[in-house]
Design a protein around this motif. Structure first.
Motif, short mmCIF file in Angstrom:
data_model
loop_
_atom_site.label_atom_id
_atom_site.label_comp_id
_atom_site.label_asym_id
_atom_site.label_seq_id
_atom_site.Cartn_x
_atom_site.Cartn_y
_atom_site.Cartn_z
N ALA A 96 81.88 13.37 -24.70
CA ALA A 96 83.27 13.40 -24.25
C ALA A 96 83.52 14.56 -23.29
O ALA A 96 84.20 14.40 -22.27
CB ALA A 96 84.20 13.50 -25.46
N LEU A 97 82.96 15.73 -23.60
CA LEU A 97 83.14 16.88 -22.72
C LEU A 97 82.43 16.67 -21.39
O LEU A 97 82.93 17.07 -20.33
CB LEU A 97 82.63 18.14 -23.41
CG LEU A 97 83.48 18.65 -24.58
CD1 LEU A 97 82.76 19.76 -25.33
CD2 LEU A 97 84.84 19.13 -24.09
N GLU A 104 78.80 15.44 -35.70
CA GLU A 104 79.88 15.12 -34.78
C GLU A 104 79.59 15.60 -33.36
O GLU A 104 80.31 15.24 -32.42
CB GLU A 104 81.17 15.77 -35.27
CG GLU A 104 81.61 15.31 -36.66
CD GLU A 104 82.73 16.17 -37.23
OE1 GLU A 104 83.20 17.08 -36.51
OE2 GLU A 104 83.14 15.93 -38.38
N ALA A 105 78.56 16.41 -33.20
CA ALA A 105 78.31 17.06 -31.91
C ALA A 105 77.93 16.10 -30.78
O ALA A 105 78.39 16.28 -29.65
CB ALA A 105 77.24 18.14 -32.07
N THR A 124 93.71 17.43 -25.56
CA THR A 124 93.00 16.18 -25.29
C THR A 124 91.93 16.39 -24.24
O THR A 124 91.98 17.33 -23.43
CB THR A 124 93.97 15.10 -24.80
OG1 THR A 124 94.51 15.50 -23.52
CG2 THR A 124 95.11 14.89 -25.80
N ASP A 125 90.95 15.49 -24.25
CA ASP A 125 89.91 15.55 -23.23
C ASP A 125 90.50 15.28 -21.84
O ASP A 125 89.97 15.77 -20.83
CB ASP A 125 88.82 14.53 -23.55
CG ASP A 125 88.06 14.88 -24.82
OD1 ASP A 125 88.01 16.08 -25.15
OD2 ASP A 125 87.55 13.96 -25.48
N ALA A 160 73.16 17.35 -30.49
CA ALA A 160 73.69 16.87 -29.21
C ALA A 160 72.58 16.64 -28.19
O ALA A 160 72.54 15.61 -27.52
CB ALA A 160 74.71 17.86 -28.67
N ARG A 176 80.99 14.55 -29.28
CA ARG A 176 81.81 15.57 -28.62
C ARG A 176 81.18 16.01 -27.31
O ARG A 176 81.88 16.21 -26.30
CB ARG A 176 81.97 16.78 -29.55
CG ARG A 176 82.99 17.78 -29.03
CD ARG A 176 84.40 17.26 -29.24
NE ARG A 176 85.35 18.01 -28.42
CZ ARG A 176 86.04 17.50 -27.42
NH1 ARG A 176 85.92 16.23 -27.09
NH2 ARG A 176 86.90 18.22 -26.74
N ILE A 219 78.38 23.33 -22.43
CA ILE A 219 79.03 23.29 -23.73
C ILE A 219 78.45 24.40 -24.59
O ILE A 219 77.30 24.80 -24.43
CB ILE A 219 78.85 21.92 -24.42
CG1 ILE A 219 77.37 21.55 -24.52
CG2 ILE A 219 79.61 20.83 -23.66
CD1 ILE A 219 77.12 20.19 -25.16
N THR A 250 78.58 26.49 -28.66
CA THR A 250 78.94 26.50 -30.07
C THR A 250 79.40 27.90 -30.47
O THR A 250 79.01 28.90 -29.86
CB THR A 250 77.74 26.10 -30.95
OG1 THR A 250 76.60 26.87 -30.56
CG2 THR A 250 77.44 24.63 -30.84
N LEU A 276 81.75 23.04 -28.30
CA LEU A 276 81.13 21.76 -28.60
C LEU A 276 81.76 21.11 -29.82
O LEU A 276 82.21 19.98 -29.79
CB LEU A 276 79.63 21.94 -28.81
CG LEU A 276 78.84 20.69 -29.21
CD1 LEU A 276 79.04 19.59 -28.18
CD2 LEU A 276 77.36 21.03 -29.37
N THR A 277 81.80 21.80 -30.95
CA THR A 277 82.39 21.24 -32.16
C THR A 277 82.70 22.35 -33.13
O THR A 277 82.03 23.37 -33.17
CB THR A 277 81.44 20.23 -32.83
OG1 THR A 277 82.06 19.73 -34.02
CG2 THR A 277 80.10 20.84 -33.17
#
Length: 331
Positions: A16-17, A9-10, A316-317, A41, A13, A25, A27, A2-3
């Motif tokens: 995006a994932l 920032e989670a 990259t994603d 998140a 992210r 996702i 951690t 996740l981050t």
């Protein structure tokens, strides 16, 4: 993952994932708390159709009750899409970084899982009262003020990070699943890990291998990925507890050599000791399509899910999305 940064920032992210097509996702407990990014998140984006997991929360420095409260709340916050992943870490980190005690890791982890489940059972009213008496921990008091009551989504499943036979045997006996540690090979997975699990995924027990991915579309991307992954592999390989993986592959003599270099802080020299053959043995390497085929070949129908780990290089994603698409095609 996740981050690797701040919990704030989670949410971005996670979104995006999700758009990249992942099913879940997770951690990792490194320079930040392992639970908080999942909280931010899930709170910011409750509409995301993904599962959430700690991979892993370090168990021994925590009380089973602390872990149970956090996991129970996250299970509710994610509407029943949380998995509690627990791990042991190694003795030096438990004693010197966490300031906690280390002994008999398989036995202590097994008792930790049973204690957390006993607490869940008390909250779910599946037992008359909380009455867990173990060798390492005891929980016999749960008054109404501290009892959250039954979770409408039920208790979350508990998975344990494992690699060696003792930890795998314990996970198969008491947990809901196993998180197979990423420093692994196809041969070690099939010859050592699977035989040690007393149960299989056919009875609801989840087998979730983690795999180190050195992925790129272009030659430059692949070289950067290989360089980053070799650095992590050399760090893992320097640790005595991971030597059995190297032994299976006939490379056990590398472990003490890398360990000596690590004590001298010669990190670049360590990475150079990981040749391309060992890189391909321990990680999956190549284009997203190459990596997907290697993952399918390595784990076959033994894996319920796979956690992909992209260490030490930028990915990259778009590439993650390509890997997800290729994995669906390969499996």
């Amino acid at each position: 993952m996740l981050t690797a940064g701040w919990p704030s920032e989670a949410p971005a992210r996670a979104e995006a994932l999700h758009h990249a097509g992942v099913d879940g996702i997770f951690t990792f407990e490194n320079a930040h708390d392992v639970f908080l990014p999942l909280v931010t998140a899930a709170t910011a984006r409750p509409d995301l159709d993904v599962d959430y997991m700690t991979n892993v929360a370090i168990a021994f420095p925590r009380s089973p009750l602390h872990v149970a409260y956090a996991a129970n709340d996250l299970q509710h916050l994610t509407s029943g899409r949380f998995r509690l992943g627990l791990g042991t870490q190694v003795k030096a980190h438990i004693e010197k970084r966490y300031g906690a005690t280390w002994s008999r890791p398989a036995a202590r982890m097994g008792e930790m899982v049973r204690a957390i489940r006993a607490i869940f059972d008390a909250w779910e009213r599946t037992t008359e009262r909380l009455d867990f008496r173990g060798e390492f921990t005891t929980h016999t008091l749960m008054t109404p003020a501290f009892d959250p009551g039954p979770n409408p989504f039920g208790p979350p499943p508990i998975l344990v990070g494992a690699l060696g036979p003792k930890m795998c045997e314990m996970a198969g006996a008491v947990a809901d699943g196993v998180l197979v540690m990423p420093f692994n090979s196809e041969r070690h997975f099939h010859e050592r890990t699977l035989p040690a699990l007393a149960r299989r995924n056919g009875d609801g027990f989840e087998i979730v291998p983690e795999v180190i991915v050195a992925m790129g579309r272009t030659a430059d991307e692949q070289q950067a990925a290989a360089n980053g992954v070799k650095g992590l592999l050399s760090f893992y390989a320097s640790t005595p507890s991971y030597r059995p993986v190297l032994d299976v592959e006939g490379r056990g003599e590398l472990q003490p050599e890398l360990n000596a270099l690590s004590k001298q802080g010669r990190w670049a020299d360590m990475a150079q000791r990981i040749d391309d053959d060992l890189l391909h043995t321990l990680a999956v390497v190549g284009t997203p399509e190459d990596c997907a085929v290697q993952i399918a070949t390595r784990f076959g129908d033994q894996a319920d899910r796979v956690c992909c780990y992209f260490p030490g290089y930028p990915v990259t994603d778009e590439r993650i999305g390509e890997l997800v698409t290729a994995l669906h095609a390969a499996t």
